[in-house]
Write an enzyme that holds these catalytic residues in place. Structure first.
Site, PDB file in Angstrom:
ATOM      1  N   SER A 104      12.641   6.678   6.758  1.00 51.75           N
ATOM      2  CA  SER A 104      12.387   6.492   8.191  1.00 51.75           C
ATOM      3  C   SER A 104      12.855   5.106   8.609  1.00 51.75           C
ATOM      4  O   SER A 104      12.533   4.108   7.965  1.00 51.75           O
ATOM      5  CB  SER A 104      10.889   6.635   8.460  1.00 51.75           C
ATOM      6  OG  SER A 104      10.599   6.308   9.804  1.00 51.75           O
TER       7      SER A 104
ATOM      8  N   GLU B 101       0.824  -1.208   0.000  1.00 56.12           N
ATOM      9  CA  GLU B 101       0.000   0.000   0.000  1.00 56.12           C
ATOM     10  C   GLU B 101       0.859   1.258   0.000  1.00 56.12           C
ATOM     11  O   GLU B 101       1.980   1.254   0.511  1.00 56.12           O
ATOM     12  CB  GLU B 101      -0.897   0.002   1.248  1.00 56.12           C
ATOM     13  CG  GLU B 101      -1.915  -1.127   1.214  1.00 56.12           C
ATOM     14  CD  GLU B 101      -2.755  -1.256   2.485  1.00 56.12           C
ATOM     15  OE1 GLU B 101      -3.859  -1.777   2.385  1.00 56.12           O
ATOM     16  OE2 GLU B 101      -2.306  -0.849   3.567  1.00 56.12           O
TER      17      GLU B 101
ATOM     18  N   CYS C 178       3.412   8.555   0.886  1.00 55.98           N
ATOM     19  CA  CYS C 178       4.039   7.638   1.836  1.00 55.98           C
ATOM     20  C   CYS C 178       4.144   6.278   1.141  1.00 55.98           C
ATOM     21  O   CYS C 178       3.120   5.708   0.762  1.00 55.98           O
ATOM     22  CB  CYS C 178       3.148   7.579   3.076  1.00 55.98           C
ATOM     23  SG  CYS C 178       3.671   6.370   4.279  1.00 55.98           S
TER      24      CYS C 178
ATOM     25  N   GLY D 174       7.150  -1.747   5.882  1.00 59.83           N
ATOM     26  CA  GLY D 174       8.528  -2.229   5.800  1.00 59.83           C
ATOM     27  C   GLY D 174       9.566  -1.321   6.413  1.00 59.83           C
ATOM     28  O   GLY D 174       9.288  -0.171   6.769  1.00 59.83           O
ATOM     29  N   GLU D 175      10.763  -1.874   6.544  1.00 60.00           N
ATOM     30  CA  GLU D 175      11.894  -1.152   7.124  1.00 60.00           C
ATOM     31  C   GLU D 175      12.879  -0.860   5.978  1.00 60.00           C
ATOM     32  O   GLU D 175      13.589  -1.760   5.515  1.00 60.00           O
ATOM     33  CB  GLU D 175      12.540  -2.030   8.220  1.00 60.00           C
ATOM     34  CG  GLU D 175      13.886  -1.565   8.710  1.00 60.00           C
ATOM     35  CD  GLU D 175      13.942  -0.099   9.110  1.00 60.00           C
ATOM     36  OE1 GLU D 175      13.152   0.341   9.962  1.00 60.00           O
ATOM     37  OE2 GLU D 175      14.794   0.618   8.549  1.00 60.00           O
TER      38      GLU D 175
ATOM     39  N   CYS E 118       6.923  -6.729   7.315  1.00 58.52           N
ATOM     40  CA  CYS E 118       8.122  -6.220   7.983  1.00 58.52           C
ATOM     41  C   CYS E 118       8.629  -7.255   8.986  1.00 58.52           C
ATOM     42  O   CYS E 118       7.839  -7.942   9.635  1.00 58.52           O
ATOM     43  CB  CYS E 118       7.832  -4.910   8.703  1.00 58.52           C
ATOM     44  SG  CYS E 118       9.325  -4.181   9.426  1.00 58.52           S
TER      45      CYS E 118
ATOM     46  N   CYS F 105       2.592  -1.935  15.792  1.00 58.76           N
ATOM     47  CA  CYS F 105       2.493  -1.597  14.364  1.00 58.76           C
ATOM     48  C   CYS F 105       1.703  -2.659  13.601  1.00 58.76           C
ATOM     49  O   CYS F 105       1.963  -3.859  13.742  1.00 58.76           O
ATOM     50  CB  CYS F 105       3.897  -1.472  13.796  1.00 58.76           C
ATOM     51  SG  CYS F 105       3.964  -1.330  11.996  1.00 58.76           S
TER      52      CYS F 105
ATOM     53  N   CYS G 206      -0.289   6.201   9.707  1.00 59.97           N
ATOM     54  CA  CYS G 206       0.958   5.492  10.018  1.00 59.97           C
ATOM     55  C   CYS G 206       0.668   4.236  10.813  1.00 59.97           C
ATOM     56  O   CYS G 206      -0.091   4.259  11.765  1.00 59.97           O
ATOM     57  CB  CYS G 206       1.827   6.330  10.940  1.00 59.97           C
ATOM     58  SG  CYS G 206       2.652   7.640  10.140  1.00 59.97           S
TER      59      CYS G 206
ATOM     60  N   ASN H  88      -2.039   5.341  16.352  1.00 64.05           N
ATOM     61  CA  ASN H  88      -3.236   5.023  15.579  1.00 64.05           C
ATOM     62  C   ASN H  88      -3.672   3.612  15.913  1.00 64.05           C
ATOM     63  O   ASN H  88      -2.886   2.672  15.740  1.00 64.05           O
ATOM     64  CB  ASN H  88      -2.943   5.119  14.077  1.00 64.05           C
ATOM     65  CG  ASN H  88      -2.645   6.547  13.661  1.00 64.05           C
ATOM     66  OD1 ASN H  88      -3.404   7.457  13.967  1.00 64.05           O
ATOM     67  ND2 ASN H  88      -1.521   6.744  13.011  1.00 64.05           N
TER      68      ASN H  88
ATOM     69  N   CYS I  24       7.682  -4.576  15.671  1.00 63.34           N
ATOM     70  CA  CYS I  24       7.320  -3.577  16.692  1.00 63.34           C
ATOM     71  C   CYS I  24       5.916  -3.894  17.222  1.00 63.34           C
ATOM     72  O   CYS I  24       4.997  -4.204  16.445  1.00 63.34           O
ATOM     73  CB  CYS I  24       7.378  -2.175  16.111  1.00 63.34           C
ATOM     74  SG  CYS I  24       9.029  -1.789  15.496  1.00 63.34           S
TER      75      CYS I  24
ATOM     76  N   SER J   8      12.639   6.440  14.302  1.00 64.23           N
ATOM     77  CA  SER J   8      11.496   6.181  15.182  1.00 64.23           C
ATOM     78  C   SER J   8      12.026   5.887  16.580  1.00 64.23           C
ATOM     79  O   SER J   8      12.416   4.760  16.872  1.00 64.23           O
ATOM     80  CB  SER J   8      10.688   4.999  14.642  1.00 64.23           C
ATOM     81  OG  SER J   8      10.297   5.268  13.318  1.00 64.23           O
ATOM     82  N   LEU J   9      12.036   6.894  17.422  1.00 65.30           N
ATOM     83  CA  LEU J   9      12.619   6.742  18.767  1.00 65.30           C
ATOM     84  C   LEU J   9      11.622   6.029  19.686  1.00 65.30           C
ATOM     85  O   LEU J   9      11.911   4.968  20.238  1.00 65.30           O
ATOM     86  CB  LEU J   9      12.995   8.132  19.306  1.00 65.30           C
ATOM     87  CG  LEU J   9      13.667   8.157  20.671  1.00 65.30           C
ATOM     88  CD1 LEU J   9      14.989   7.406  20.656  1.00 65.30           C
ATOM     89  CD2 LEU J   9      13.882   9.605  21.150  1.00 65.30           C
ATOM     90  N   ASN J  10      10.470   6.624  19.867  1.00 64.72           N
ATOM     91  CA  ASN J  10       9.311   5.953  20.498  1.00 64.72           C
ATOM     92  C   ASN J  10       9.454   5.585  21.969  1.00 64.72           C
ATOM     93  O   ASN J  10       8.500   5.066  22.566  1.00 64.72           O
ATOM     94  CB  ASN J  10       8.883   4.708  19.714  1.00 64.72           C
ATOM     95  CG  ASN J  10       8.385   5.042  18.314  1.00 64.72           C
ATOM     96  OD1 ASN J  10       8.178   6.216  18.006  1.00 64.72           O
ATOM     97  ND2 ASN J  10       8.208   4.050  17.477  1.00 64.72           N
TER      98      ASN J  10
HETATM   99  N1  SAH Z   1       9.966   0.868   9.432  1.00 66.16           N
HETATM  100  C1  SAH Z   1      10.168   2.256   9.445  1.00 66.16           C
HETATM  101  C2  SAH Z   1       9.216   3.016   8.537  1.00 66.16           C
HETATM  102  C3  SAH Z   1       7.779   2.540   8.529  1.00 66.16           C
HETATM  103  S1  SAH Z   1       6.881   2.814  10.024  1.00 66.16           S
HETATM  104  C4  SAH Z   1      10.098   2.792  10.870  1.00 66.16           C
HETATM  105  O1  SAH Z   1       9.713   2.040  11.769  1.00 66.16           O
HETATM  106  O2  SAH Z   1      10.468   3.946  11.082  1.00 66.16           O
HETATM  107  C5  SAH Z   1       6.629   4.573   9.943  1.00 66.16           C
HETATM  108  C6  SAH Z   1       6.312   5.211  11.267  1.00 66.16           C
HETATM  109  O3  SAH Z   1       5.041   4.767  11.740  1.00 66.16           O
HETATM  110  C7  SAH Z   1       7.311   4.891  12.365  1.00 66.16           C
HETATM  111  O4  SAH Z   1       7.707   6.087  13.023  1.00 66.16           O
HETATM  112  C8  SAH Z   1       6.514   4.032  13.340  1.00 66.16           C
HETATM  113  O5  SAH Z   1       6.980   4.181  14.660  1.00 66.16           O
HETATM  114  C9  SAH Z   1       5.120   4.599  13.130  1.00 66.16           C
HETATM  115  N2  SAH Z   1       4.037   3.713  13.532  1.00 66.16           N
HETATM  116  C10 SAH Z   1       3.975   2.372  13.445  1.00 66.16           C
HETATM  117  N3  SAH Z   1       2.784   1.923  13.915  1.00 66.16           N
HETATM  118  C11 SAH Z   1       2.085   3.020  14.302  1.00 66.16           C
HETATM  119  C12 SAH Z   1       0.768   3.211  14.841  1.00 66.16           C
HETATM  120  N4  SAH Z   1      -0.061   2.203  15.033  1.00 66.16           N
HETATM  121  N5  SAH Z   1       0.386   4.471  15.107  1.00 66.16           N
HETATM  122  C13 SAH Z   1       1.194   5.520  14.854  1.00 66.16           C
HETATM  123  N6  SAH Z   1       2.424   5.398  14.326  1.00 66.16           N
HETATM  124  C14 SAH Z   1       2.871   4.162  14.055  1.00 66.16           C
HETATM  125 FE1  SF4 Z   2       8.488  -2.525  10.755  1.00 68.90          FE
HETATM  126 FE2  SF4 Z   2       8.534   0.135  11.124  1.00 68.90          FE
HETATM  127 FE3  SF4 Z   2       6.321  -1.319  11.714  1.00 68.90          FE
HETATM  128 FE4  SF4 Z   2       8.509  -1.526  13.239  1.00 68.90          FE
HETATM  129  S1  SF4 Z   2       7.233   0.317  12.957  1.00 68.90           S
HETATM  130  S2  SF4 Z   2       7.268  -3.231  12.481  1.00 68.90           S
HETATM  131  S3  SF4 Z   2      10.120  -1.364  11.718  1.00 68.90           S
HETATM  132  S4  SF4 Z   2       7.192  -1.019   9.697  1.00 68.90           S
END
Ligand code: SAH
Ligand code: SF4
Length: 325
Positions: free
Chosen positions: A159, A56, A73, A127-128, A80, A87, A301, A258, A84, A182-184
């Site tokens: 990212s 997508e 995007c 994906g990463e 992936c 996600c 996201c 989200n 995480c 993505s620090l988080n």
């Molecule tokens: N794999 C890469 C890029 C794809 S994810 C990464 O992790 O950075 C893109 C962004 O979406 C990242 O910052 C991730 O932390 C964020 N993300 C993933 N799941 C999410 C969710 N459910 N709500 C909000 N942001 C989310």
């Molecule tokens: Fe993969 Fe990024 Fe989702 Fe983590 S946040 S599972 S690295 S797509």
């Protein structure tokens, strides 16, 4: 439907040869499988790869209409591998890397479907990207080349969840895109729980890589920080962020989580998100809240989770033939 990007396809190649070429090679590497429009103007495109995998992309107009920013995007992998905990893409597991062609094609489809050229590209879909750096680097050169999409590399952002070896390799790629990390979380304890990548490269290793990353004049690294109520949104978290980023030209994007069905997190209240922003902000550290876009239609996201499914036989060939002629 006309296509400007395969100039020989419609007219200058005899039909017989064109059919033979189409039978041999994926001239158009993605077939369109559907589009979804959210109430706020955001559009999700679902594609099929030639081997039936689903990916997508999301086209996001600026929420302030007077600005002409249009962000696409894009996905870099099917699913992936990094798992995480918050996600949607992670729930799919790892499918495969996308090729450079499949990555770039998402832009050309978006242009064709919307009649507009996106001004910005973010590798924040499925994906990463740093786990697929060879193809992502080739895609970057095509996206930025005047004979390709001709986008400024300053408007392309990759990212990563924190693949440190990938950050060091990306530093050598030209053209150099913007980097988002993505620090988080602000402690290894919490980051280990929500992002398994942290067990391989912890926060200190990640920030050291960020510090090594070459930045152009006035450029900053974007730190994404998804906010989960009661997990990473305390006053202490807010106080730690500027300390962690003190030696890195940075900006922070706060992303209210989200919802993903079945996952045990909650988005903090609006007041809490605003208070968190105020606590993190410093004169040299801009902090933005990323308004969730398209979340009524699962296209924000982390909500991208196109599943592979049975593709009717002949679907791809039909779709591609329509696209190129
Ligand atoms: N794999 C890469 C890029 C794809 S994810 C990464 O992790 O950075 C893109 C962004 O979406 C990242 O910052 C991730 O932390 C964020 N993300 C993933 N799941 C999410 C969710 N459910 N709500 C909000 N942001 C989310
Ligand atoms: Fe993969 Fe990024 Fe989702 Fe983590 S946040 S599972 S690295 S797509």
């Amino acid at each position: 439907m006309g296509s400007v990007r395969i100039p020989f396809a419609p007219t200058t190649v005899p039909r017989g040869l064109r059919d033979a070429l189409l039978a041999q090679a994926a001239l158009v590497p993605l077939a369109l499988d559907g589009t979804v429009d959210a109430a706020d103007g955001t559009r999700k495109f679902r594609f099929r790869t030639h081997d039936g995998r689903a990916i997508e992309s999301v086209l996001i107009p600026d929420d302030k209409q007077e600005r002409s920013k249009l962000t696409l995007c894009i996905s870099s992998q099917v699913g992936c591998a990094w798992g995480c905990a918050f996600c949607a893409t992670a729930t799919l597991g790892f499918g495969r890397n996308l090729t450079a062609g499949e990555i770039v094609e998402q832009l050309y489809w978006a242009m064709e479907l919307s009649g507009q050229k996106p001004t910005n590209i973010v590798f924040m879909g499925m994906g990463e990207p740093l786990h697929n750096l060879d193809h992502v680097a080739r895609a970057l050169s095509i996206l930025a080349h005047p004979w390709g999409a001709g986008l400024s590399p300053r408007r392309i952002t990759v990212s990563t969840s924190g693949v440190v070896t990938g950050i060091d390799l990306l530093a050598k790629v030209r053209p150099l895109p913007n980097l988002a990390i993505s620090l988080n979380a602000t402690t290894d304890e919490i980051r280990n729980q929500i992002m398994p990548v942290n067990r391989r490269w912890n926060i200190a290793a990640l920030l050291a890589a960020a510090q090594r990353f070459p930045l152009g004049h006035h450029r900053r690294i974007t730190f994404e920080y998804v906010l989960f109520a009661g997990v990473n949104d305390s006053d202490m978290d807010a106080a730690r962020i500027p300390k962690l980023l003190a030696n890195i030209p940075s900006k922070v994007n706060l992303i209210p989580w989200n919802p993903v069905p079945g996952l045990p997190y909650q988005r903090p209240s609006e007041e809490r998100i605003l208070a968190f922003q105020t606590m993190v902000r410093r004169p040299d550290l801009p902090v933005y809240i990323r308004t969730p876009r398209g979340d009524d239609a699962a296209m924000a996201c982390g909500q991208l989770a196109a599943r592979d499914s049975q593709v009717p036989s002949g679907f791809f060939e039909l779709n591609v033939a329509r696209h190129v002629s």
